[in-house]
Scaffold this active site. Sequence first.
Site, PDB file in Angstrom:
ATOM      1  CG  ASP A  13       9.554   2.515   9.984  1.00 17.26           C
ATOM      2  OD1 ASP A  13      10.278   3.345   9.409  1.00 17.26           O
ATOM      3  OD2 ASP A  13       8.463   2.802  10.524  1.00 17.26           O
ATOM      4  CG  ASN A  15      11.398   7.056   8.308  1.00 18.56           C
ATOM      5  OD1 ASN A  15      10.804   5.966   8.342  1.00 18.56           O
ATOM      6  ND2 ASN A  15      11.419   7.809   7.234  1.00 18.56           N
ATOM      7  CG  ASP A  17       7.939   5.891   6.888  1.00 18.99           C
ATOM      8  OD1 ASP A  17       8.303   4.772   7.315  1.00 18.99           O
ATOM      9  OD2 ASP A  17       8.348   6.370   5.819  1.00 18.99           O
ATOM     10  CG  ASP A 185      11.884  -9.234 -13.254  1.00 19.20           C
ATOM     11  OD1 ASP A 185      11.468 -10.111 -12.478  1.00 19.20           O
ATOM     12  OD2 ASP A 185      11.132  -8.540 -13.972  1.00 19.20           O
ATOM     13  CD  GLU A 230      11.595 -14.431 -12.806  1.00 19.04           C
ATOM     14  OE1 GLU A 230      10.530 -14.752 -12.263  1.00 19.04           O
ATOM     15  OE2 GLU A 230      11.660 -13.528 -13.673  1.00 19.04           O
TER      16      GLU A 230
HETATM   17  C1  ACG Z   1       9.010 -11.829 -12.390  1.00 17.58           C
HETATM   18  C2  ACG Z   1       8.952 -11.253 -10.975  1.00 17.58           C
HETATM   19  C3  ACG Z   1       7.545 -10.738 -10.719  1.00 17.58           C
HETATM   20  C4  ACG Z   1       7.332  -9.524 -11.588  1.00 17.58           C
HETATM   21  C5  ACG Z   1       7.790  -9.729 -12.956  1.00 17.58           C
HETATM   22  C6  ACG Z   1       7.619  -8.614 -13.909  1.00 17.58           C
HETATM   23  C7  ACG Z   1       8.570 -10.807 -13.341  1.00 17.58           C
HETATM   24  O1  ACG Z   1       9.392 -12.196 -10.084  1.00 17.58           O
HETATM   25  O2  ACG Z   1       7.306 -10.399  -9.384  1.00 17.58           O
HETATM   26  O3  ACG Z   1       5.918  -9.194 -11.574  1.00 17.58           O
HETATM   27  O4  ACG Z   1       8.620  -7.679 -13.595  1.00 17.58           O
HETATM   28  C8  ACG Z   1       6.006 -15.166 -15.458  1.00 17.58           C
HETATM   29  C9  ACG Z   1       7.335 -14.564 -15.864  1.00 17.58           C
HETATM   30  C10 ACG Z   1       8.216 -14.273 -14.671  1.00 17.58           C
HETATM   31  C11 ACG Z   1       7.441 -13.414 -13.657  1.00 17.58           C
HETATM   32  C12 ACG Z   1       6.161 -14.156 -13.281  1.00 17.58           C
HETATM   33  C13 ACG Z   1       5.297 -13.357 -12.306  1.00 17.58           C
HETATM   34  N1  ACG Z   1       8.260 -13.104 -12.485  1.00 17.58           N
HETATM   35  O5  ACG Z   1       7.990 -15.420 -16.773  1.00 17.58           O
HETATM   36  O6  ACG Z   1       9.352 -13.575 -15.124  1.00 17.58           O
HETATM   37  O7  ACG Z   1       5.382 -14.379 -14.461  1.00 17.58           O
HETATM   38  C14 ACG Z   1       4.350 -20.103 -16.193  1.00 17.58           C
HETATM   39  C15 ACG Z   1       5.076 -19.276 -17.240  1.00 17.58           C
HETATM   40  C16 ACG Z   1       6.033 -18.296 -16.577  1.00 17.58           C
HETATM   41  C17 ACG Z   1       5.267 -17.433 -15.588  1.00 17.58           C
HETATM   42  C18 ACG Z   1       4.630 -18.325 -14.550  1.00 17.58           C
HETATM   43  C19 ACG Z   1       3.794 -17.453 -13.603  1.00 17.58           C
HETATM   44  O8  ACG Z   1       5.826 -20.114 -18.111  1.00 17.58           O
HETATM   45  O9  ACG Z   1       6.623 -17.464 -17.570  1.00 17.58           O
HETATM   46  O10 ACG Z   1       6.202 -16.487 -14.981  1.00 17.58           O
HETATM   47  O11 ACG Z   1       3.744 -19.264 -15.210  1.00 17.58           O
HETATM   48  O12 ACG Z   1       2.918 -18.197 -12.900  1.00 17.58           O
HETATM   49  C20 ACG Z   1       5.595 -25.085 -14.856  1.00 17.58           C
HETATM   50  C21 ACG Z   1       5.905 -24.610 -16.255  1.00 17.58           C
HETATM   51  C22 ACG Z   1       6.160 -23.108 -16.245  1.00 17.58           C
HETATM   52  C23 ACG Z   1       4.986 -22.381 -15.611  1.00 17.58           C
HETATM   53  C24 ACG Z   1       4.820 -22.910 -14.190  1.00 17.58           C
HETATM   54  C25 ACG Z   1       3.699 -22.222 -13.420  1.00 17.58           C
HETATM   55  O13 ACG Z   1       6.747 -25.018 -14.106  1.00 17.58           O
HETATM   56  O14 ACG Z   1       7.056 -25.268 -16.729  1.00 17.58           O
HETATM   57  O15 ACG Z   1       6.325 -22.644 -17.574  1.00 17.58           O
HETATM   58  O16 ACG Z   1       5.308 -20.980 -15.574  1.00 17.58           O
HETATM   59  O17 ACG Z   1       4.574 -24.317 -14.234  1.00 17.58           O
HETATM   60  O18 ACG Z   1       2.488 -22.426 -14.059  1.00 17.58           O
HETATM   61  C26 ACG Z   1       5.587  -7.995 -10.917  1.00 17.58           C
HETATM   62  C27 ACG Z   1       4.208  -8.120 -10.289  1.00 17.58           C
HETATM   63  C28 ACG Z   1       3.136  -8.244 -11.340  1.00 17.58           C
HETATM   64  C29 ACG Z   1       3.222  -7.056 -12.282  1.00 17.58           C
HETATM   65  C30 ACG Z   1       4.617  -6.962 -12.860  1.00 17.58           C
HETATM   66  C31 ACG Z   1       4.819  -5.725 -13.709  1.00 17.58           C
HETATM   67  O19 ACG Z   1       4.211  -9.247  -9.428  1.00 17.58           O
HETATM   68  O20 ACG Z   1       1.876  -8.261 -10.684  1.00 17.58           O
HETATM   69  O21 ACG Z   1       2.294  -7.207 -13.316  1.00 17.58           O
HETATM   70  O22 ACG Z   1       5.587  -6.912 -11.829  1.00 17.58           O
END
Ligand code: ACG
Length: 481
Positions: A13, A15, A17, A185, A230
């Site tokens: 930070d 400033n 805040d 993202d 991602e």
């Molecule tokens: C990105 C960012 C995240 C952000 C958003 C939205 C996207 O890093 O901070 O949220 O701008 C899904 C999406 C990702 C997303 C995450 C949070 N991340 O695909 O793009 O959610 C499963 C699903 C995935 C899922 C994951 C989440 O397939 O799609 O990711 O679960 O747990 C094995 C499986 C695999 C599985 C995993 C986990 O590996 O093969 O498929 O993944 O197990 O179970 C932000 C905030 C949110 C807000 C949003 C607007 O954090 O709160 O709502 O912004």
Amino acid sequence: MIFYELYLRSFYDSNDDGLGDFLGLKNKLDYLCNLGIDYVWLLPIMKSPAFHGYTVSDFYEVNPVYGTLEHLKNTLKEGHEKGLKFVLDLPINHVAVSSEWFQKALKGEEPYKNWFIWANEKADLDEIRHWDDSKIWQKIGDKYFYGIFGPASPDLNFENPELWNEIKKIFKFWLETGFDGFRLDAAKHIFDFDIEEMHFKYQHEKNVEFWKEMTKYIKSIKEDAIVISEVWDAPEIVRKYEGIFDIGFNFPIAEDLKMTLKKESPSEFNKTLIKCIPEYLPDGKVLSKSGNFLTNHDMTRILSDLKDEEKVKLGFSILYTLPGVPFIYYGEETGMKGIPKDVNFTEDSQEPFHWYENGFGPGQTEWKGYKFNPPYSGESVEEQKKDKNSILNTVKSLISFRKNNLWLENAKVEILNFDENVVELRGYDQLHEIIAYYNLKSSISSFFLQNGQELLSIGNNYIENNVISLAPFGVHIIKKK
Ligand code: ACG
């Protein structure tokens, strides 16, 4: 290349805040340089009503809590002078409800109303997304819009070609501001809706087409811009996106490596490499580099997950010997803890980064109270610096090892041997060869040691008659050529 994922609000930070900001980062660039970082990945810094910044209300403005665009430009400029590069996290799959685009769309204005997806009689308003039980249709007034990430983030409808051009303008703006690339993202979500059938459906081919065009455009503005995707999914899905981006996050390796470390199992380690980085095995072919990490801001922090500092150091050691590109999530290097309540609430793994043992001092951010990282708990930079075996000092030596062996980024790997405790891994290219020994067990383990020059040893390991006794979770790396 070493990447550092940084959450500005929690960093430094300038400033008073309590919130981290651009000039705070500028003050602390040397911390990153001393650690050996090459690229800083900034979590979203555009104007946004959300603490995490992933719902953007204006793509061309910085979040005023972080300072001004001039402050950002100065910070990037000074970073560049010190040899750092910067990657911007750009969430373009959706916008904030308060964004001008969505507000105009709500009023029915052209072309904006077509930039979003509105429910019709075909839509099932109770449909949920596939990975948890959150609904995909969000109510606003008497309408429902498609919002895969919740009610605060209406999805953009990329079936509109004019929207592709709008997104290109955004990429251009931030490259001209001074960024050296992007973290894209939610790359698999651009087309995740079947507009004919009106339900959720990934359309990977359309996504690939979209990202190919965007990547080509980004590189036409800045040839050496770096593009990272991602795609959080199983390896066969992640592979569909290979070759378009410079780096693809390797979610499978993050998950499987942690599972291997929890199970303390060399045979699982073997399976992990075959499943998660086949492109780096002797017969493989690399199309995009593997972005290797242990955790990111959406996950439980590594020390809270593995619950053992030596195991965390082992995890890092593996990351820094594997081919691909290693990423650190801020605070991993100091042993910060944090467990997000669920995927919709990441604040608990984004606590203020602590510079001081007592929890306060110049530049300390305090936008939220601590829950996982109280003062005097050992995770401040001040405490970590003092202890020669700290996670911070270990990460520093690992980064320095990596920088002396840059060839590892494009190396091949194979497991030469493993028993119930230890893995012997070979990393090589045409000119170089190293052997790494990892003790995956919490007890001392012995293993036959090949001849070679010691490069790095972590833990109280000792060697006698060509046998190495590795400390619990100890690591030993030698150079063959
Ligand atoms: C990105 C960012 C995240 C952000 C958003 C939205 C996207 O890093 O901070 O949220 O701008 C899904 C999406 C990702 C997303 C995450 C949070 N991340 O695909 O793009 O959610 C499963 C699903 C995935 C899922 C994951 C989440 O397939 O799609 O990711 O679960 O747990 C094995 C499986 C695999 C599985 C995993 C986990 O590996 O093969 O498929 O993944 O197990 O179970 C932000 C905030 C949110 C807000 C949003 C607007 O954090 O709160 O709502 O912004």
